[in-house]
Design a protein around this motif. Structure first.
Motif, PDB file in Angstrom:
ATOM      1  N   ASP A 170       0.826  -1.204   0.000  1.00  0.00           N
ATOM      2  CA  ASP A 170       0.000   0.000   0.000  1.00  0.00           C
ATOM      3  C   ASP A 170       0.865   1.259   0.000  1.00  0.00           C
ATOM      4  O   ASP A 170       0.528   2.254  -0.651  1.00  0.00           O
ATOM      5  N   PHE A 171       1.986   1.210   0.722  1.00  0.00           N
ATOM      6  CA  PHE A 171       2.852   2.384   0.781  1.00  0.00           C
ATOM      7  C   PHE A 171       3.407   2.718  -0.605  1.00  0.00           C
ATOM      8  O   PHE A 171       3.374   3.878  -1.029  1.00  0.00           O
ATOM      9  N   ALA A 172       3.899   1.702  -1.312  1.00  0.00           N
ATOM     10  CA  ALA A 172       4.541   1.946  -2.601  1.00  0.00           C
ATOM     11  C   ALA A 172       3.542   2.111  -3.733  1.00  0.00           C
ATOM     12  O   ALA A 172       3.823   2.799  -4.713  1.00  0.00           O
ATOM     13  N   GLY A 173       2.373   1.481  -3.603  1.00  0.00           N
ATOM     14  CA  GLY A 173       1.466   1.428  -4.740  1.00  0.00           C
ATOM     15  C   GLY A 173       0.121   2.094  -4.578  1.00  0.00           C
ATOM     16  O   GLY A 173      -0.651   2.160  -5.551  1.00  0.00           O
ATOM     17  N   ARG A 174      -0.199   2.581  -3.387  1.00  0.00           N
ATOM     18  CA  ARG A 174      -1.514   3.182  -3.146  1.00  0.00           C
ATOM     19  C   ARG A 174      -1.366   4.533  -2.455  1.00  0.00           C
ATOM     20  O   ARG A 174      -1.459   4.641  -1.234  1.00  0.00           O
ATOM     21  N   PRO A 175      -1.113   5.593  -3.201  1.00  0.00           N
ATOM     22  CA  PRO A 175      -0.968   6.926  -2.600  1.00  0.00           C
ATOM     23  C   PRO A 175      -2.308   7.461  -2.120  1.00  0.00           C
ATOM     24  O   PRO A 175      -3.374   6.997  -2.551  1.00  0.00           O
ATOM     25  N   ASP A 176      -2.262   8.442  -1.230  1.00  0.00           N
ATOM     26  CA  ASP A 176      -3.493   9.110  -0.800  1.00  0.00           C
ATOM     27  C   ASP A 176      -4.076   9.947  -1.937  1.00  0.00           C
ATOM     28  O   ASP A 176      -5.294  10.063  -2.085  1.00  0.00           O
ATOM     29  N   ARG A 177      -3.198  10.554  -2.724  1.00  0.00           N
ATOM     30  CA  ARG A 177      -3.632  11.398  -3.844  1.00  0.00           C
ATOM     31  C   ARG A 177      -2.543  11.350  -4.904  1.00  0.00           C
ATOM     32  O   ARG A 177      -1.357  11.390  -4.585  1.00  0.00           O
ATOM     33  N   SER A 178      -2.942  11.258  -6.167  1.00  0.00           N
ATOM     34  CA  SER A 178      -1.967  11.160  -7.243  1.00  0.00           C
ATOM     35  C   SER A 178      -2.448  11.913  -8.468  1.00  0.00           C
ATOM     36  O   SER A 178      -3.610  11.797  -8.865  1.00  0.00           O
ATOM     37  N   LEU A 179      -1.547  12.690  -9.049  1.00  0.00           N
ATOM     38  CA  LEU A 179      -1.768  13.283 -10.358  1.00  0.00           C
ATOM     39  C   LEU A 179      -0.958  12.463 -11.359  1.00  0.00           C
ATOM     40  O   LEU A 179       0.249  12.290 -11.194  1.00  0.00           O
ATOM     41  N   VAL A 180      -1.636  11.932 -12.364  1.00  0.00           N
ATOM     42  CA  VAL A 180      -1.013  11.010 -13.297  1.00  0.00           C
ATOM     43  C   VAL A 180      -0.573  11.795 -14.533  1.00  0.00           C
ATOM     44  O   VAL A 180      -1.402  12.347 -15.260  1.00  0.00           O
ATOM     45  N   LEU A 181       0.745  11.833 -14.755  1.00  0.00           N
ATOM     46  CA  LEU A 181       1.324  12.694 -15.783  1.00  0.00           C
ATOM     47  C   LEU A 181       1.512  11.951 -17.106  1.00  0.00           C
ATOM     48  O   LEU A 181       2.472  12.191 -17.839  1.00  0.00           O
ATOM     49  N   ILE A 182       0.600  11.039 -17.392  1.00  0.00           N
ATOM     50  CA  ILE A 182       0.577  10.377 -18.697  1.00  0.00           C
ATOM     51  C   ILE A 182      -0.841  10.505 -19.248  1.00  0.00           C
ATOM     52  O   ILE A 182      -1.796  10.712 -18.493  1.00  0.00           O
ATOM     53  N   PRO A 183      -1.007  10.384 -20.555  1.00  0.00           N
ATOM     54  CA  PRO A 183      -2.358  10.408 -21.102  1.00  0.00           C
ATOM     55  C   PRO A 183      -3.190   9.236 -20.579  1.00  0.00           C
ATOM     56  O   PRO A 183      -2.673   8.132 -20.386  1.00  0.00           O
ATOM     57  N   ARG A 184      -4.431   9.481 -20.375  1.00  0.00           N
ATOM     58  CA  ARG A 184      -5.335   8.409 -19.936  1.00  0.00           C
ATOM     59  C   ARG A 184      -5.323   7.242 -20.927  1.00  0.00           C
ATOM     60  O   ARG A 184      -5.489   6.082 -20.544  1.00  0.00           O
ATOM     61  N   LEU A 185      -5.087   7.549 -22.202  1.00  0.00           N
ATOM     62  CA  LEU A 185      -5.054   6.503 -23.217  1.00  0.00           C
ATOM     63  C   LEU A 185      -3.944   5.481 -22.968  1.00  0.00           C
ATOM     64  O   LEU A 185      -4.034   4.338 -23.428  1.00  0.00           O
ATOM     65  N   LEU A 186      -2.883   5.860 -22.264  1.00  0.00           N
ATOM     66  CA  LEU A 186      -1.776   4.941 -21.991  1.00  0.00           C
ATOM     67  C   LEU A 186      -2.024   4.069 -20.764  1.00  0.00           C
ATOM     68  O   LEU A 186      -1.243   3.158 -20.491  1.00  0.00           O
ATOM     69  N   GLN A 187      -3.075   4.332 -20.010  1.00  0.00           N
ATOM     70  CA  GLN A 187      -3.334   3.632 -18.755  1.00  0.00           C
ATOM     71  C   GLN A 187      -4.134   2.354 -19.001  1.00  0.00           C
ATOM     72  O   GLN A 187      -5.260   2.401 -19.485  1.00  0.00           O
ATOM     73  N   PRO A 188      -3.584   1.194 -18.635  1.00  0.00           N
ATOM     74  CA  PRO A 188      -4.372  -0.038 -18.726  1.00  0.00           C
ATOM     75  C   PRO A 188      -5.567   0.010 -17.772  1.00  0.00           C
ATOM     76  O   PRO A 188      -5.461   0.536 -16.653  1.00  0.00           O
ATOM     77  N   ALA A 368      -5.386  10.391 -31.283  1.00  0.00           N
ATOM     78  CA  ALA A 368      -4.673  10.326 -30.011  1.00  0.00           C
ATOM     79  C   ALA A 368      -4.062  11.672 -29.661  1.00  0.00           C
ATOM     80  O   ALA A 368      -4.087  12.105 -28.495  1.00  0.00           O
ATOM     81  N   GLN A 369      -3.516  12.365 -30.659  1.00  0.00           N
ATOM     82  CA  GLN A 369      -2.920  13.684 -30.426  1.00  0.00           C
ATOM     83  C   GLN A 369      -3.963  14.655 -29.885  1.00  0.00           C
ATOM     84  O   GLN A 369      -3.695  15.404 -28.933  1.00  0.00           O
ATOM     85  N   ALA A 370      -5.167  14.629 -30.440  1.00  0.00           N
ATOM     86  CA  ALA A 370      -6.229  15.527 -29.973  1.00  0.00           C
ATOM     87  C   ALA A 370      -6.647  15.176 -28.548  1.00  0.00           C
ATOM     88  O   ALA A 370      -6.898  16.071 -27.723  1.00  0.00           O
ATOM     89  N   ALA A 371      -6.706  13.893 -28.227  1.00  0.00           N
ATOM     90  CA  ALA A 371      -7.098  13.476 -26.882  1.00  0.00           C
ATOM     91  C   ALA A 371      -6.072  13.924 -25.844  1.00  0.00           C
ATOM     92  O   ALA A 371      -6.428  14.380 -24.755  1.00  0.00           O
ATOM     93  N   VAL A 372      -4.794  13.803 -26.190  1.00  0.00           N
ATOM     94  CA  VAL A 372      -3.730  14.241 -25.276  1.00  0.00           C
ATOM     95  C   VAL A 372      -3.818  15.752 -25.042  1.00  0.00           C
ATOM     96  O   VAL A 372      -3.701  16.236 -23.908  1.00  0.00           O
ATOM     97  N   ALA A 373      -4.038  16.505 -26.111  1.00  0.00           N
ATOM     98  CA  ALA A 373      -4.086  17.965 -25.997  1.00  0.00           C
ATOM     99  C   ALA A 373      -5.247  18.434 -25.127  1.00  0.00           C
ATOM    100  O   ALA A 373      -5.185  19.503 -24.513  1.00  0.00           O
ATOM    101  N   ALA A 374      -6.316  17.625 -25.059  1.00  0.00           N
ATOM    102  CA  ALA A 374      -7.517  18.038 -24.329  1.00  0.00           C
ATOM    103  C   ALA A 374      -7.459  17.739 -22.830  1.00  0.00           C
ATOM    104  O   ALA A 374      -8.372  18.120 -22.095  1.00  0.00           O
ATOM    105  N   GLU A 375      -6.395  17.089 -22.357  1.00  0.00           N
ATOM    106  CA  GLU A 375      -6.392  16.617 -20.966  1.00  0.00           C
ATOM    107  C   GLU A 375      -6.066  17.689 -19.935  1.00  0.00           C
ATOM    108  O   GLU A 375      -6.268  17.472 -18.749  1.00  0.00           O
TER     109      GLU A 375
END
Length: 408
Positions: A170-188, A368-375
């Motif tokens: 939980d410490f390494a993998g479950r933060p209290d709050r996280s901002l994800v700096l990758i496009p949502r499209l890259l997230q499984p 994909a380029q348009a989706a990234v730009a809109a995030e």
């Protein structure tokens, strides 16, 4: 902000930090000395600390080959870095802590100080069910050896010593709050990510002019451009670079930019074809803005830069999360996956021809380029950090007022 000395972990945060400084916040950035100047360029104040992690100038073999080799160094570095960082911030406790996923001391210090902690994740995050589908196998692998069991015991003991009310997973993998700096499209399994914890803000790229510019050389003005780069860490691959030269050297109508990193010399590659330029480092985003195709190791940074510029990619993953990123890029229809062991000149050339000759690939890249730009990117990340900061300061002021009224 706290991070480690690796471009893939520092670069994603830089524009967020630059934006926070521009908005009037005083930002300190705990980082090993090798990256202090890069951090200072954002306007943040570097807080150098000594790290025991292998640096990017070290042989990639220093990271070993097994799972335990990849995870153990971060715990050992955290154990020795925590006292340094606690001393560096004595008398200067921040109002909010940001950290890269690799900076274990940051979460401990935020807990100790009683301030919010926000993780800035430069790659994929856990989804609901991750522990059962992925984590359980990794834990079982670690627990199958005495070294792995000892590592888990040291980790749990270190957390208990520092008052952290959770176990290593939980410490390494479950933060209290996280901002994800990758496009949502890259997230499984993005639809199974807890949005109360994780917010996808996408690529935070900003102005990279300080890294330099790139232009087609004389005589190549009308050519298509191919960038080849395995990033900044796993670059000791002279055999792969030679295959690339055989695949693309002398290819009519193409100019090739080959980045080989710090561990290979251009002389090791033999005679260079006239349409190829070789560098130890290039301003990658600047080249991608001109490129027609990108051979990449599919690291999180390179993958999202390829998406943000609408560049079709040939993914040749080398390690860690790159294999999953390659799968995601292929599923989006913006890349071909060529496994490292199958990356012959013929396979690479066929992959390139199939990419640039397919109008459906061009359409998917544009989508994909348009989706990234809109995030939202950098501005959204800074907005969310300020929102958390205001909430914490308002809560602290309210508690102080309550204590004062009780005292009176």
């Amino acid at each position: 902000m706290f991070s480690v000395a690796a471009h893939g972990h520092v670069n994603p945060s830089l524009e967020v930090v630059r934006e926070l400084v521009a908005r009037g916040h005083r930002v300190t950035y705990a980082i090993p000395p090798a990256f202090a100047d890069l951090v200072a360029g954002t306007g943040a104040q570097p807080r150098p600390y000594r790290s025991t992690l292998p640096g990017e100038d070290d042989d990639p073999a220093a990271w070993g080959t097994e799972l335990i080799d990849h995870v153990e160094p971060f715990l050992e570095d955290a154990r020795q870095a925590l006292p340094q960082l606690a001393a560096a911030y004595e008398g200067d406790v921040p109002d909010l802590v940001l950290s890269d996923i690799t900076s274990y001391p940051a979460r401990v210090l935020a807990h100790r100080w009683g301030v919010p902690h926000i993780q800035l994740s430069p790659n994929l995050v856990a989804w609901e069910g991750y522990e059962e589908e992925v984590g359980a196998a990794l834990t079982a692998e670690l627990m199958s050896t005495p070294r792995g069991r000892a590592y888990r015991e040291r980790f749990a003991a270190w957390l208990a010593e520092n008052g952290m009310p959770m176990g290593p997973d939980d410490f390494a993998g479950r933060p209290d709050r996280s901002l994800v700096l990758i496009p949502r499209l890259l997230q499984p399994h993005a639809d199974r990510v807890d949005e109360s914890v994780y917010t996808f803000v996408g690529a935070c790229q900003g102005d990279r002019s300080h890294q330099g510019r790139w232009q087609r050389p004389p005589g190549a003005e009308g050519d298509r451009v191919l960038l080849i780069s395995l990033g900044s860490a796993f670059t000791r691959e002279p055999g792969f670079y030679r295959e690339c030269l055989r695949a693309f050297g002398g290819m009519e109508g193409w100019h090739v930019v080959l980045q080989i990193g710090k561990h290979v010399r251009a002389q090791e590659l033999g005679p260079l074809p006239a349409n190829v330029e070789v560098h130890s480092w290039v301003p990658q985003l600047a080249v991608l803005k001109e490129a027609d195709a990108f051979v990449t190791h599919a690291g999180a940074g390179g993958s999202q830069e390829g998406m943000a510029t609408g560049t079709p990619m040939i993914a040749v993953p080398q390690a860690v999360d790159q294999f999953g990123n390659a799968e995601m890029l292929v599923s989006l229809g913006v890349a071909r996956h060529v496994p490292k062991e199958e990356a012959t000149a013929r396979a690479l050339r066929e992959a390139l021809q199939s990419l640039v000759g397919d109008p459906e690939v061009a359409g998917r890249c544009a989508k994909a380029q348009a989706a990234v730009a809109a995030e939202g990117g950098t501005r959204q990340a800074a907005d969310l950090i300020e929102e958390a900061l205001r909430g914490h300061l308002a809560g602290a002021a309210g508690m102080a007022e309550t204590r004062a009224s009780r005292g009176s």
